[in-house]
Write a protein that holds these residues in place. Structure first.
Motif, mmCIF file in Angstrom:
data_model
loop_
_atom_site.group_PDB
_atom_site.id
_atom_site.type_symbol
_atom_site.label_atom_id
_atom_site.label_comp_id
_atom_site.label_asym_id
_atom_site.label_seq_id
_atom_site.Cartn_x
_atom_site.Cartn_y
_atom_site.Cartn_z
ATOM 1 N N ASN A 88 25.681 -18.821 40.330
ATOM 2 C CA ASN A 88 27.007 -19.043 39.751
ATOM 3 C C ASN A 88 27.232 -20.534 39.556
ATOM 4 O O ASN A 88 26.908 -21.340 40.440
ATOM 5 C CB ASN A 88 28.097 -18.489 40.675
ATOM 6 C CG ASN A 88 28.291 -16.993 40.491
ATOM 7 O OD1 ASN A 88 27.989 -16.449 39.432
ATOM 8 N ND2 ASN A 88 28.784 -16.323 41.522
ATOM 9 N N LEU A 89 27.795 -20.916 38.420
ATOM 10 C CA LEU A 89 28.096 -22.312 38.131
ATOM 11 C C LEU A 89 29.601 -22.502 38.133
ATOM 12 O O LEU A 89 30.325 -21.847 37.385
ATOM 13 C CB LEU A 89 27.512 -22.719 36.774
ATOM 14 C CG LEU A 89 27.776 -24.150 36.319
ATOM 15 C CD1 LEU A 89 27.189 -25.154 37.309
ATOM 16 C CD2 LEU A 89 27.197 -24.375 34.920
ATOM 17 N N SER A 90 30.074 -23.412 38.994
ATOM 18 C CA SER A 90 31.505 -23.689 39.078
ATOM 19 C C SER A 90 31.709 -25.119 39.539
ATOM 20 O O SER A 90 31.120 -25.553 40.540
ATOM 21 C CB SER A 90 32.174 -22.721 40.063
ATOM 22 O OG SER A 90 33.548 -23.010 40.208
ATOM 23 N N ASN A 91 32.538 -25.871 38.799
ATOM 24 C CA ASN A 91 32.887 -27.252 39.156
ATOM 25 C C ASN A 91 31.649 -28.119 39.373
ATOM 26 O O ASN A 91 31.585 -28.939 40.298
ATOM 27 C CB ASN A 91 33.763 -27.274 40.411
ATOM 28 C CG ASN A 91 35.080 -26.559 40.214
ATOM 29 O OD1 ASN A 91 35.679 -26.612 39.136
ATOM 30 N ND2 ASN A 91 35.542 -25.863 41.251
ATOM 31 N N GLY A 92 30.651 -27.938 38.511
ATOM 32 C CA GLY A 92 29.469 -28.783 38.580
ATOM 33 C C GLY A 92 28.496 -28.432 39.681
ATOM 34 O O GLY A 92 27.547 -29.191 39.925
ATOM 35 N N LEU A 120 21.782 -21.629 48.909
ATOM 36 C CA LEU A 120 21.333 -22.618 47.943
ATOM 37 C C LEU A 120 22.552 -23.233 47.274
ATOM 38 O O LEU A 120 23.454 -22.519 46.833
ATOM 39 C CB LEU A 120 20.425 -21.977 46.880
ATOM 40 C CG LEU A 120 19.770 -22.946 45.890
ATOM 41 C CD1 LEU A 120 18.749 -23.825 46.597
ATOM 42 C CD2 LEU A 120 19.096 -22.177 44.752
ATOM 43 N N ARG A 121 22.564 -24.553 47.209
ATOM 44 C CA ARG A 121 23.671 -25.261 46.553
ATOM 45 C C ARG A 121 23.075 -26.421 45.770
ATOM 46 O O ARG A 121 22.353 -27.260 46.326
ATOM 47 C CB ARG A 121 24.685 -25.758 47.581
ATOM 48 C CG ARG A 121 25.994 -26.252 46.955
ATOM 49 C CD ARG A 121 27.122 -26.272 48.000
ATOM 50 N NE ARG A 121 26.838 -27.185 49.085
ATOM 51 C CZ ARG A 121 27.234 -28.469 49.124
ATOM 52 N NH1 ARG A 121 27.955 -28.955 48.125
ATOM 53 N NH2 ARG A 121 26.940 -29.223 50.153
ATOM 54 N N LEU A 122 23.372 -26.449 44.477
ATOM 55 C CA LEU A 122 22.803 -27.444 43.576
ATOM 56 C C LEU A 122 23.908 -28.184 42.842
ATOM 57 O O LEU A 122 24.943 -27.603 42.505
ATOM 58 C CB LEU A 122 21.893 -26.776 42.546
ATOM 59 C CG LEU A 122 20.713 -25.959 43.074
ATOM 60 C CD1 LEU A 122 20.190 -25.042 41.985
ATOM 61 C CD2 LEU A 122 19.601 -26.866 43.575
ATOM 62 N N LYS A 123 23.675 -29.467 42.572
ATOM 63 C CA LYS A 123 24.570 -30.248 41.732
ATOM 64 C C LYS A 123 24.031 -30.213 40.311
ATOM 65 O O LYS A 123 22.903 -30.626 40.044
ATOM 66 C CB LYS A 123 24.666 -31.687 42.230
ATOM 67 C CG LYS A 123 25.639 -32.540 41.424
ATOM 68 C CD LYS A 123 25.724 -33.951 41.990
ATOM 69 C CE LYS A 123 26.699 -34.803 41.175
ATOM 70 N NZ LYS A 123 26.783 -36.199 41.700
ATOM 71 N N ILE A 124 24.842 -29.703 39.382
ATOM 72 C CA ILE A 124 24.417 -29.514 37.994
ATOM 73 C C ILE A 124 25.114 -30.550 37.115
ATOM 74 O O ILE A 124 26.352 -30.619 37.083
ATOM 75 C CB ILE A 124 24.747 -28.101 37.504
ATOM 76 C CG1 ILE A 124 24.169 -27.051 38.455
ATOM 77 C CG2 ILE A 124 24.219 -27.890 36.095
ATOM 78 C CD1 ILE A 124 22.667 -27.073 38.586
ATOM 79 N N PRO A 125 24.384 -31.370 36.372
ATOM 80 C CA PRO A 125 25.016 -32.393 35.527
ATOM 81 C C PRO A 125 25.648 -31.781 34.284
ATOM 82 O O PRO A 125 25.322 -30.656 33.874
ATOM 83 C CB PRO A 125 23.843 -33.313 35.156
ATOM 84 C CG PRO A 125 22.652 -32.401 35.184
ATOM 85 C CD PRO A 125 22.914 -31.420 36.296
ATOM 86 N N GLU A 126 26.539 -32.521 33.654
ATOM 87 C CA GLU A 126 27.194 -32.055 32.435
ATOM 88 C C GLU A 126 26.216 -31.925 31.272
ATOM 89 O O GLU A 126 26.500 -31.217 30.300
ATOM 90 C CB GLU A 126 28.318 -33.024 32.050
ATOM 91 C CG GLU A 126 29.476 -33.056 33.046
ATOM 92 C CD GLU A 126 30.582 -33.987 32.595
ATOM 93 O OE1 GLU A 126 30.404 -34.633 31.536
ATOM 94 O OE2 GLU A 126 31.616 -34.064 33.288
ATOM 95 N N ALA A 127 25.071 -32.599 31.392
ATOM 96 C CA ALA A 127 24.087 -32.535 30.308
ATOM 97 C C ALA A 127 23.512 -31.142 30.130
ATOM 98 O O ALA A 127 22.975 -30.819 29.065
ATOM 99 C CB ALA A 127 22.955 -33.526 30.575
ATOM 100 N N ILE A 128 23.613 -30.291 31.145
ATOM 101 C CA ILE A 128 23.139 -28.917 31.025
ATOM 102 C C ILE A 128 24.239 -28.073 30.398
ATOM 103 O O ILE A 128 25.370 -28.040 30.879
ATOM 104 C CB ILE A 128 22.720 -28.356 32.395
ATOM 105 C CG1 ILE A 128 21.433 -29.047 32.850
ATOM 106 C CG2 ILE A 128 22.515 -26.849 32.336
ATOM 107 C CD1 ILE A 128 20.842 -28.492 34.113
ATOM 108 N N ASP A 129 23.894 -27.393 29.330
ATOM 109 C CA ASP A 129 24.847 -26.614 28.544
ATOM 110 C C ASP A 129 25.598 -25.614 29.422
ATOM 111 O O ASP A 129 25.012 -24.950 30.289
ATOM 112 C CB ASP A 129 24.087 -25.875 27.433
ATOM 113 C CG ASP A 129 25.016 -25.368 26.353
ATOM 114 O OD1 ASP A 129 25.818 -24.463 26.643
ATOM 115 O OD2 ASP A 129 24.934 -25.879 25.216
ATOM 116 N N SER A 130 26.913 -25.501 29.192
ATOM 117 C CA SER A 130 27.723 -24.569 29.978
ATOM 118 C C SER A 130 27.322 -23.120 29.726
ATOM 119 O O SER A 130 27.648 -22.229 30.513
ATOM 120 C CB SER A 130 29.213 -24.760 29.643
ATOM 121 O OG SER A 130 29.443 -24.547 28.252
#
Length: 654
Positions: free
Chosen positions: A511-515, A485-495
């Motif tokens: 895991n969240l890394s580099n968006g 699974l690979r998702l693109k996460i926008p900056e609007a979602i809190d780190s």
């Protein structure tokens, strides 16, 4: 002879005048009550109740109709729902309320009061027929028919008048599927509501019309004219069956129209896991009862408000007060030898120390109001003809105030529904659902008011994109697992957000890394039931939870009287109290979002194999803050000092 007949004639005349003079005693009557969908309701979700009212008199009725939950002696519980009512002489009108039923033992009372008058003067007060609860907690499948259709039936399916379909899609959580053999004659508002329900995951079975031709829709529903035997509309699915209602059998209805594809049947892996879990625990967990979420989450939010009193100063003031009374007032009274001086001093001492204790106690609450809220936000795809998606926001909130009085609370949205969500205490307040909806309630000083709200908003959720994903069977071929699974996460979602995916029967930390978010290879997937009961990993940062107890070689790690966080109930540390309360609430709401309704099926719960659900749990976002103000006017500004959680829910096909 006439003299002997006069008493009888006079009696008849008096009776005629009495009959003509009593229309106001029954100016509004209830002809019909329709609960939910096909007469069945789902506990714990917003549900429509449609009431057909008659005015059998030659006088106009202009007033208000009120519906409220009542206990066994008829006393109000929760806040009342209120709608304006105008009935011309000998006219009828259907009024639709939206309530949250809790259990089959509750009663509901309806009152109609003229604008200038009382219930006794032309009004109505009656107890409604109780709603029907299904034997098994499953969403309802109904056959929609025209209002004047008295004969058409589908074997094994309840019938429902199409005019009873709720005009707000927020009240359709108890509906799984609809069967149609014609295009309903709906106004634009109800068409939009039906399309929003389908777009949010509803299922539609289309039969042929009585003349054998396919059903054709107009207006916003033309998107359902696709000739394919199966197609999707947003998250929903539409099936076409080349049959007329007269050609259906009960076996076809049970085998094709009723099964819920989102509830997989038990396989070998499920059966082995179920037997192992029962051996370890000996019974089913009691920490998660989805049908009473409102009565679990709302008290949890309320307990998060804990005063930090200066008990040392309070004790000193109390001792000083006692000393001022005796020997202080006693000595002054003996010296002065007069009642006026003694009583005056007693009054001054009482008022002075009362004000001092009130001031010190008030400081323990931070000298301000506060709100605790948990928001479940479903990201829905764009409806046909629209470019951007919408969000469906359900919130559980508790607003604490230090100054008592009437307060009005609201949430942003085109149309909003509200409920106090409990049957234990009366609430002096009024709920107005729909456009510009709100809840107004009397809140005593240094206390709080809890409520549930639901709204559909036109603004989209932060845009999470599926870049890649796949699933496959396990090595032994008995189970299904998410492989990648690979998702693109926008900056609007809190780190600080906790990201995880749910596929079939398991939960996968991300895991969240580099968006981008990917599967966490260092952390094993856990059974879905474990996550919902509070095990596996924390959803709120700073919270420690027990590991999943239902694995191989693990004994009975579920101790009654202990919470899933490894401590006795009644957390002492304020920060831990808030974080753990929000963590527990988040788990319960995720279970609600997944459609978990039956406690005994906790470890059989599964999401569809061909889709993946992604959640982001984060601190409360600004757009989900509660609006509120003292008074009766509709509030436009958020209340200060709000704390809570936003849970974003996404769904993607694999």
């Amino acid at each position: 002879m006439f003299a002997h007949r006069f008493p009888a004639v006079a009696s008849l005349v008096a009776l005629a005048f009495a009959l003509c003079a009593t229309p106001t005693d029954a100016q509004v009557t209830v002809r019909q009550v329709d609960w939910g969908f096909g007469g069945q309701v789902m506990p714990g979700v917003f549900t429509p109740v449609s009431i057909l009212l008659d005015n059998p008199t030659n006088e106009t009725f202009d007033g208000t109709v009120t519906l409220y939950r009542a206990n066994y002696v008829g006393e109000r519980r929760g806040a009342a729902l209120e709608e304006p009512l105008f009935l011309s002489p000998f006219a009828s009108r259907r009024v639709q309320f939206y309530v949250i039923p809790l259990d089959s033992g509750e009663s509901w009372k309806l009152e109609a009061v003229p604008e200038e008058g009382t219930i006794e003067e032309g009004g109505l007060s009656t107890t409604l027929r109780k709603p029907g609860f299904p034997d098994k907690l499953t969403k309802q499948t109904v056959f929609l028919l025209a209002p004047d259709d008295e004969f058409t039936r589908v074997p094994g399916l309840p019938r429902m008048d199409e005019s009873l379909f709720p005009q707000w899609p927020e009240a359709t959580d108890g509906l799984r599927a609809v069967v149609l053999d014609h295009a309903p004659d709906w106004e634009d508002l109800r068409q939009d509501s039906f399309l929003a329900w389908v777009n949010g995951g509803g299922v539609v079975h289309l039969l042929n019309e009585p003349d054998g031709s396919p059903v054709k829709f107009g207006g916003p529903l033309t998107v359902m004219n696709d000739p394919a035997s199966e197609f999707t509309v947003g998250r929903g699915t539409v099936y076409r069956h080349a049959r007329k209602t007269t050609e259906l059998t009960e076996a076809f209805a049970k085998g094709t129209l009723l099964p819920d594809a989102t509830v997989p049947r038990m396989n070998a892996e499920d059966d082995a896991f179920e037997k192992r879990r029962e051996k370890q625990t000996g019974s089913y967990p009691v920490a998660y009862v989805p049908t009473r979420l409102e009565e679990e989450i709302l008290p949890t939010l309320r307990r998060m408000v804990r005063p930090e009193h200066n008990w040392g100063l309070i004790h000193i003031l109390c001792l000083a007060y006692v000393a001022a009374l005796f020997p202080g007032v006693f000595l002054v009274g003996r010296e002065r030898r007069g009642y006026p001086a003694t009583l005056g001093l007693l009054l001054v001492v009482t008022l002075t120390f009362g004000a001092a204790l009130r001031t010190v106690g008030r400081q323990g609450y931070g000298e301000g109001s506060s709100v605790r809220t948990t928001a479940l936000v479903r990201a829905l795809p764009p409806q046909p003809g629209e470019e951007q998606g919408v969000t469906e926001v359900t919130q559980w909130s508790d607003a604490f105030v230090i100054s008592g009085g009437d307060y009005t609370f609201a949430v942003p949205g085109e149309a909003t529904l509200y409920s106090t969500g409990q049957a234990s205490e009366p609430v002096k307040g009024v709920i107005r659902n729909g456009r510009e909806g709100s809840i107004t309630a009397d809140v005593p000083p240094f206390s709080s008011r809890a409520f549930v709200s639901k709204a559909r908003r036109s603004e989209p959720a932060p845009n999470v994109e599926l870049l890649a994903g796949s699933s496959g069977t396990t090595a032994d071929g008995a189970g299904v697992r998410l492989k990648s699974l690979r998702l693109k996460i926008p900056e609007a979602i809190d780190s600080r957000a906790r990201l995880f995916a749910i596929h079939h029967r398991h939960v996968y930390p991300l895991n969240l890394s580099n968006g981008e978010a990917t599967l966490n290879s260092s952390q094993d997937a856990i059974p879905l039931g474990n996550l919902l009961t509070g095990y596996g990993f924390a959803l709120i940062s700073g919270v420690d939870v027990r590991p999943a107890p239902y694995g191989e070689g693990v004994g009975n790690d579920y101790g009654y009287g202990y919470d899933p966080y490894g401590q006795n109930y009644g957390w002492e540390d304020d920060a831990e109290l808030i974080d753990r309360g929000l963590d527990l609430s988040a788990r319960q709401l995720i279970g609600r979002d997944l459609g978990f309704l039956e406690p005994r099926n906790l470890f059989r719960l599964a999401a569809p194999k061909g889709r993946v659900r992604v959640y982001a749990v984060m601190p409360l976002r600004d757009e989900h803050r509660i609006l509120g103000a003292a008074g009766l006017e509709l509030p436009t500004e958020p209340l200060p000092n709000q704390n809570g959680t936003t849970i974003l829910s996404y769904e993607f096909p694999l």
